[in-house]
Design a protein around this motif. Structure first.
Motif, PDB file in Angstrom:
ATOM      1  N   ALA A   1      -7.146  11.840   6.637  1.00  0.00           N
ATOM      2  CA  ALA A   1      -6.748  11.554   5.259  1.00  0.00           C
ATOM      3  C   ALA A   1      -7.447  12.493   4.285  1.00  0.00           C
ATOM      4  N   MET A   2      -8.690  12.837   4.585  1.00  0.00           N
ATOM      5  CA  MET A   2      -9.426  13.753   3.719  1.00  0.00           C
ATOM      6  C   MET A   2      -8.800  15.144   3.728  1.00  0.00           C
ATOM      7  N   LEU A   3      -8.342  15.583   4.895  1.00  0.00           N
ATOM      8  CA  LEU A   3      -7.680  16.884   4.970  1.00  0.00           C
ATOM      9  C   LEU A   3      -6.399  16.886   4.143  1.00  0.00           C
ATOM     10  N   ALA A   4      -5.631  15.805   4.257  1.00  0.00           N
ATOM     11  CA  ALA A   4      -4.395  15.705   3.482  1.00  0.00           C
ATOM     12  C   ALA A   4      -4.701  15.644   1.990  1.00  0.00           C
ATOM     13  N   ALA A   5      -5.695  14.844   1.617  1.00  0.00           N
ATOM     14  CA  ALA A   5      -6.055  14.716   0.207  1.00  0.00           C
ATOM     15  C   ALA A   5      -6.486  16.059  -0.373  1.00  0.00           C
ATOM     16  N   GLU A   6      -7.216  16.822   0.411  1.00  0.00           N
ATOM     17  CA  GLU A   6      -7.655  18.141  -0.051  1.00  0.00           C
ATOM     18  C   GLU A   6      -6.452  19.037  -0.347  1.00  0.00           C
ATOM     19  N   ALA A   7      -5.426  18.946   0.492  1.00  0.00           N
ATOM     20  CA  ALA A   7      -4.218  19.744   0.273  1.00  0.00           C
ATOM     21  C   ALA A   7      -3.512  19.319  -1.010  1.00  0.00           C
TER      22      ALA A   7
ATOM     23  N   ARG B   1       1.559  13.407   8.062  1.00  0.00           N
ATOM     24  CA  ARG B   1       2.339  12.167   8.105  1.00  0.00           C
ATOM     25  C   ARG B   1       1.440  10.937   8.127  1.00  0.00           C
ATOM     26  N   GLU B   2       1.441  10.180   7.044  1.00  0.00           N
ATOM     27  CA  GLU B   2       0.747   8.892   6.948  1.00  0.00           C
ATOM     28  C   GLU B   2      -0.664   8.937   7.548  1.00  0.00           C
ATOM     29  N   PRO B   3      -1.545   9.790   7.052  1.00  0.00           N
ATOM     30  CA  PRO B   3      -2.874   9.932   7.667  1.00  0.00           C
ATOM     31  C   PRO B   3      -3.782   8.717   7.521  1.00  0.00           C
ATOM     32  N   THR B   4      -3.420   7.776   6.645  1.00  0.00           N
ATOM     33  CA  THR B   4      -4.267   6.581   6.512  1.00  0.00           C
ATOM     34  C   THR B   4      -3.824   5.458   7.439  1.00  0.00           C
ATOM     35  N   MET B   5      -2.733   5.649   8.150  1.00  0.00           N
ATOM     36  CA  MET B   5      -2.204   4.582   8.996  1.00  0.00           C
ATOM     37  C   MET B   5      -2.695   4.743  10.429  1.00  0.00           C
ATOM     38  N   PHE B   6      -3.945   4.342  10.677  1.00  0.00           N
ATOM     39  CA  PHE B   6      -4.462   4.404  12.040  1.00  0.00           C
ATOM     40  C   PHE B   6      -4.254   3.042  12.699  1.00  0.00           C
ATOM     41  N   TYR B   7      -3.832   3.058  13.945  1.00  0.00           N
ATOM     42  CA  TYR B   7      -3.461   1.819  14.619  1.00  0.00           C
ATOM     43  C   TYR B   7      -4.349   1.494  15.821  1.00  0.00           C
ATOM     44  N   HIS B   8      -4.923   2.500  16.430  1.00  0.00           N
ATOM     45  CA  HIS B   8      -5.594   2.280  17.712  1.00  0.00           C
ATOM     46  C   HIS B   8      -7.065   1.929  17.553  1.00  0.00           C
ATOM     47  N   SER B   9      -7.833   2.844  17.042  1.00  0.00           N
ATOM     48  CA  SER B   9      -9.278   2.651  16.996  1.00  0.00           C
ATOM     49  C   SER B   9      -9.868   3.351  15.783  1.00  0.00           C
ATOM     50  N   LYS B  10     -10.640   2.611  15.016  1.00  0.00           N
ATOM     51  CA  LYS B  10     -11.314   3.198  13.865  1.00  0.00           C
ATOM     52  C   LYS B  10     -12.258   4.307  14.312  1.00  0.00           C
ATOM     53  N   GLN B  11     -12.979   4.083  15.412  1.00  0.00           N
ATOM     54  CA  GLN B  11     -13.958   5.067  15.857  1.00  0.00           C
ATOM     55  C   GLN B  11     -13.286   6.356  16.304  1.00  0.00           C
ATOM     56  N   VAL B  12     -12.131   6.233  16.963  1.00  0.00           N
ATOM     57  CA  VAL B  12     -11.391   7.426  17.372  1.00  0.00           C
ATOM     58  C   VAL B  12     -11.013   8.253  16.148  1.00  0.00           C
ATOM     59  N   CYS B  13     -10.567   7.568  15.104  1.00  0.00           N
ATOM     60  CA  CYS B  13     -10.183   8.268  13.882  1.00  0.00           C
ATOM     61  C   CYS B  13     -11.389   8.838  13.156  1.00  0.00           C
TER      62      CYS B  13
ATOM     63  N   ASP C   1       0.866  -1.179   0.000  1.00  0.00           N
ATOM     64  CA  ASP C   1       0.000   0.000   0.000  1.00  0.00           C
ATOM     65  C   ASP C   1       0.904   1.231   0.000  1.00  0.00           C
ATOM     66  N   PHE C   2       0.811   2.049  -1.033  1.00  0.00           N
ATOM     67  CA  PHE C   2       1.736   3.174  -1.173  1.00  0.00           C
ATOM     68  C   PHE C   2       1.052   4.309  -1.913  1.00  0.00           C
ATOM     69  N   SER C   3       1.092   5.489  -1.339  1.00  0.00           N
ATOM     70  CA  SER C   3       0.476   6.648  -1.984  1.00  0.00           C
ATOM     71  C   SER C   3       0.943   7.917  -1.287  1.00  0.00           C
ATOM     72  N   LEU C   4       0.444   9.040  -1.742  1.00  0.00           N
ATOM     73  CA  LEU C   4       0.724  10.313  -1.078  1.00  0.00           C
ATOM     74  C   LEU C   4       0.228  10.299   0.362  1.00  0.00           C
ATOM     75  N   LEU C   5      -0.727   9.429   0.655  1.00  0.00           N
ATOM     76  CA  LEU C   5      -1.299   9.336   1.996  1.00  0.00           C
ATOM     77  C   LEU C   5      -0.635   8.262   2.849  1.00  0.00           C
ATOM     78  N   ASN C   6       0.228   7.469   2.242  1.00  0.00           N
ATOM     79  CA  ASN C   6       0.891   6.391   2.982  1.00  0.00           C
ATOM     80  C   ASN C   6       2.251   6.099   2.349  1.00  0.00           C
ATOM     81  N   ARG C   7       3.294   6.669   2.930  1.00  0.00           N
ATOM     82  CA  ARG C   7       4.652   6.486   2.413  1.00  0.00           C
ATOM     83  C   ARG C   7       5.507   5.655   3.370  1.00  0.00           C
TER      84      ARG C   7
END
Length: 220
Positions: free
Chosen positions: A87-93, A159-171, A13-19
């Protein structure tokens, strides 16, 4: 040791949102002669700009194929990391950055990933002819150095806004990213939410089975 051919590529998985691949895996891959063959380069479509309602990118996508059929609108629980508020904020930028340089967000995302030395090629997913054509045009682009530098600057900010590790709901709540952040999918209506309920699905299956059994008995 296994007596099998050595791997020649790594599908990551590699993109502007996940390097994250660039952090350590790239070094190991280079040492063993393995090239990157990444997926998710468009972030599940988020980096095309089509999920930003009211924009020309959303209108363009809607004219080509109804957005209601797109991944995050039809299946919001599938790979939700791409559409998380951060991730949406980063994508908008990144969308705004592409506009500043006169190219489409899709072209920026694909041309950037294709230009990375760690990648031998990239995997694209398309559903229409126009999407294929835009992908082809992206591979013909050579991004200028100032644009590549601007991408790196945004990467430091997001920095890597799509890489959430703890909780989907928190994100999903993501209060720290501000009120303007949102998920790529639209909120479901209560009817649609009810239709997706496991309990309702089980009940519907039971009712359907009973009806079929009744019809079969009558035919006998």
């Amino acid at each position: 040791k296994l007596g099998v051919p050595r791997p020649v590529s790594c599908q990551n998985d590699f993109s502007l949102l996940n390097r994250t691949y660039e952090n350590d895996t790239w070094e190991a891959a280079y040492r063993f002669g393995v090239v990157g063959l990444p997926y998710g380069v468009l972030g599940g479509g988020v980096l095309t700009g089509k999920y930003f309602d009211g924009t020309k990118h959303a209108a363009k996508a809607e004219a080509d194929r109804p957005l209601s059929l797109s991944r995050h609108r039809s299946r919001p629980d599938f790979q939700p990391r791409y559409g998380m508020p951060a991730a949406m904020l980063a994508a908008e930028a990144y969308v705004h950055l592409a506009e500043r340089y006169g190219i489409s967000p899709t072209e920026l995302a694909l041309a950037w990933a294709s230009a990375r030395a760690c990648n031998g090629s990239i995997i694209t997913g398309t559903t229409t002819v126009k999407q294929v054509e835009e992908c082809i045009s992206a591979f013909k682009l050579e991004l200028p150095e100032p644009l590549m530098a601007a991408v790196d600057e945004l990467h430091e900010q997001f920095r890597e806004p799509t890489m959430f590790y703890h909780s989907k709901q928190v994100c999903m709540d993501a209060k720290w990213v501000g009120a303007s952040a949102r998920h790529a999918s639209e909120p479901r209506s209560w009817v649609k939410a009810l239709a997706f309920s496991p309990a309702v699905r089980i009940a519907a299956a039971a009712v359907g089975g009973a009806m079929l059994a009744t019809l079969a008995a009558r035919r006998k």
